[in-house]
Design a protein around this motif. Structure first.
Motif, PDB file in Angstrom:
ATOM      1  N   THR A   1     -67.418 -48.341  53.429  1.00  0.00           N
ATOM      2  CA  THR A   1     -68.578 -49.186  53.727  1.00  0.00           C
ATOM      3  C   THR A   1     -68.809 -49.398  55.218  1.00  0.00           C
ATOM      4  O   THR A   1     -69.617 -50.245  55.603  1.00  0.00           O
ATOM      5  CB  THR A   1     -68.399 -50.566  53.055  1.00  0.00           C
ATOM      6  OG1 THR A   1     -67.207 -51.195  53.564  1.00  0.00           O
ATOM      7  CG2 THR A   1     -68.280 -50.429  51.551  1.00  0.00           C
ATOM      8  N   SER A   2     -68.139 -48.634  56.057  1.00  0.00           N
ATOM      9  CA  SER A   2     -68.208 -48.876  57.505  1.00  0.00           C
ATOM     10  C   SER A   2     -69.599 -48.656  58.088  1.00  0.00           C
ATOM     11  O   SER A   2     -69.944 -49.235  59.102  1.00  0.00           O
ATOM     12  CB  SER A   2     -67.191 -47.981  58.233  1.00  0.00           C
ATOM     13  OG  SER A   2     -67.485 -46.612  58.004  1.00  0.00           O
ATOM     14  N   GLY A   3     -70.429 -47.826  57.490  1.00  0.00           N
ATOM     15  CA  GLY A   3     -71.743 -47.534  58.055  1.00  0.00           C
ATOM     16  C   GLY A   3     -72.894 -48.248  57.375  1.00  0.00           C
ATOM     17  O   GLY A   3     -74.050 -47.854  57.566  1.00  0.00           O
ATOM     18  N   LEU A   4     -72.624 -49.293  56.597  1.00  0.00           N
ATOM     19  CA  LEU A   4     -73.677 -49.943  55.825  1.00  0.00           C
ATOM     20  C   LEU A   4     -74.316 -51.135  56.523  1.00  0.00           C
ATOM     21  O   LEU A   4     -75.332 -51.649  56.056  1.00  0.00           O
ATOM     22  CB  LEU A   4     -73.115 -50.408  54.470  1.00  0.00           C
ATOM     23  CG  LEU A   4     -72.620 -49.297  53.540  1.00  0.00           C
ATOM     24  CD1 LEU A   4     -72.122 -49.889  52.229  1.00  0.00           C
ATOM     25  CD2 LEU A   4     -73.719 -48.278  53.273  1.00  0.00           C
ATOM     26  N   ASP A   5     -73.742 -51.608  57.625  1.00  0.00           N
ATOM     27  CA  ASP A   5     -74.310 -52.768  58.304  1.00  0.00           C
ATOM     28  C   ASP A   5     -75.670 -52.418  58.903  1.00  0.00           C
ATOM     29  O   ASP A   5     -75.859 -51.323  59.441  1.00  0.00           O
ATOM     30  CB  ASP A   5     -73.369 -53.251  59.401  1.00  0.00           C
ATOM     31  CG  ASP A   5     -72.046 -53.737  58.840  1.00  0.00           C
ATOM     32  OD1 ASP A   5     -72.002 -54.869  58.351  1.00  0.00           O
ATOM     33  OD2 ASP A   5     -71.067 -52.970  58.872  1.00  0.00           O
ATOM     34  N   PRO A   6     -76.648 -53.334  58.841  1.00  0.00           N
ATOM     35  CA  PRO A   6     -77.977 -53.046  59.407  1.00  0.00           C
ATOM     36  C   PRO A   6     -77.938 -53.022  60.927  1.00  0.00           C
ATOM     37  O   PRO A   6     -76.995 -53.500  61.561  1.00  0.00           O
ATOM     38  CB  PRO A   6     -78.831 -54.222  58.892  1.00  0.00           C
ATOM     39  CG  PRO A   6     -77.848 -55.332  58.705  1.00  0.00           C
ATOM     40  CD  PRO A   6     -76.572 -54.683  58.248  1.00  0.00           C
ATOM     41  N   SER A   7     -78.967 -52.474  61.520  1.00  0.00           N
ATOM     42  CA  SER A   7     -79.069 -52.453  62.979  1.00  0.00           C
ATOM     43  C   SER A   7     -79.261 -53.869  63.505  1.00  0.00           C
ATOM     44  O   SER A   7     -79.714 -54.754  62.781  1.00  0.00           O
ATOM     45  CB  SER A   7     -80.237 -51.564  63.411  1.00  0.00           C
ATOM     46  OG  SER A   7     -81.452 -52.035  62.840  1.00  0.00           O
ATOM     47  N   PRO A   8     -78.901 -54.116  64.781  1.00  0.00           N
ATOM     48  CA  PRO A   8     -79.027 -55.475  65.333  1.00  0.00           C
ATOM     49  C   PRO A   8     -80.438 -56.027  65.182  1.00  0.00           C
ATOM     50  O   PRO A   8     -81.423 -55.369  65.498  1.00  0.00           O
ATOM     51  CB  PRO A   8     -78.657 -55.272  66.812  1.00  0.00           C
ATOM     52  CG  PRO A   8     -77.748 -54.079  66.813  1.00  0.00           C
ATOM     53  CD  PRO A   8     -78.293 -53.174  65.743  1.00  0.00           C
ATOM     54  N   GLY A   9     -80.530 -57.258  64.675  1.00  0.00           N
ATOM     55  CA  GLY A   9     -81.811 -57.913  64.476  1.00  0.00           C
ATOM     56  C   GLY A   9     -82.474 -57.643  63.146  1.00  0.00           C
ATOM     57  O   GLY A   9     -83.451 -58.308  62.793  1.00  0.00           O
TER      58      GLY A   9
END
Length: 218
Positions: A88-96
């Motif tokens: 799941t390391s690449g699932l975080d949304p972009s900043p903001g």
């Protein structure tokens, strides 16, 4: 502890989940761990029974070196230590782009439905020790069963709920909630104690009072 026996409905649901994972992930062995075919054509289990229902766990698919151990009866998934983070390391949304607070997060991702009528503590399939129950990301509502040494177990559907939570920005919101909880649990600072005056200060004060008295009344 008696384990519930899988029903025909749960077996059918588990078969659909297993097939969906097989279609989604390329069926390739992880590095330095070749697959071992059984007489039925499935990969051999890496060891241990399903913490959810007691049926054997079977390695079914791999992606980026992360191999799933799934249960063909209840659809549960076992991931070794560190594999969920890698998955799941690449699932975080972009900043903001993610949720800014818990209210906004709940609007994007509803809280998961409860799957159990009572709390059940399960055994690790590797060491047979009782696992801890942890709320993933502090506030996700997805309760995972975790062995601090070997990995964690997800019930059917919980992997998808974890992924939805992270895509909505749940990791950052959960870290903020954990920091606030830690701040509330800290003890208050001790009260400031009044420093007693030294003997010299008392003598000076008394001398000033005597001087003022002499000027006014003598």
């Amino acid at each position: 502890m008696r384990r519930p026996r899988p029903s025909e409905e749960s077996r059918a649901r588990a078969a659909r989940i297993t097939q969906a994972l097989a279609d989604l992930l390329p069926d390739e062995p992880p590095p330095d761990r070749p697959s071992e075919a059984t007489s039925t054509g499935r990969r051999a289990a890496r060891g241990g029974d399903c913490p959810g229902c007691g049926e054997p766990l079977v390695a079914t698919a791999a992606r980026h070196g992360v191999e799933f151990d799934t249960c063909g009866a209840c659809g549960g998934i076992w991931l070794d230590a560190g594999e969920l983070e890698a998955l799941t390391s690449g699932l975080d949304p972009s900043p903001g782009a993610g949720a800014r607070n818990e209210a906004e997060l709940r609007a994007r991702v509803p809280a998961p439905a409860s799957r159990e009528s009572d709390v059940r503590y399960r055994e690790c399939p590797r060491c047979r020790e009782v696992m801890n129950r942890r709320n993933f990301g502090t506030i996700s509502g997805v309760i995972v069963d975790e062995c601090r040494h070997h990995g964690l177990f997800l019930d059917a559907g919980e992997l998808e709920e974890v992924e939805a939570f992270l895509r909505a920005g749940g990791r950052a919101v959960g870290e903020s909630a954990r920091a606030r909880a830690a701040a509330r649990s800290m003890p208050p600072p001790p009260p400031q104690l009044e420093t007693p005056r030294t003997g010299r200060e008392e003598v000076v004060a008394e001398t000033a009072v005597d001087l003022l008295w002499n000027l006014l009344f003598r």
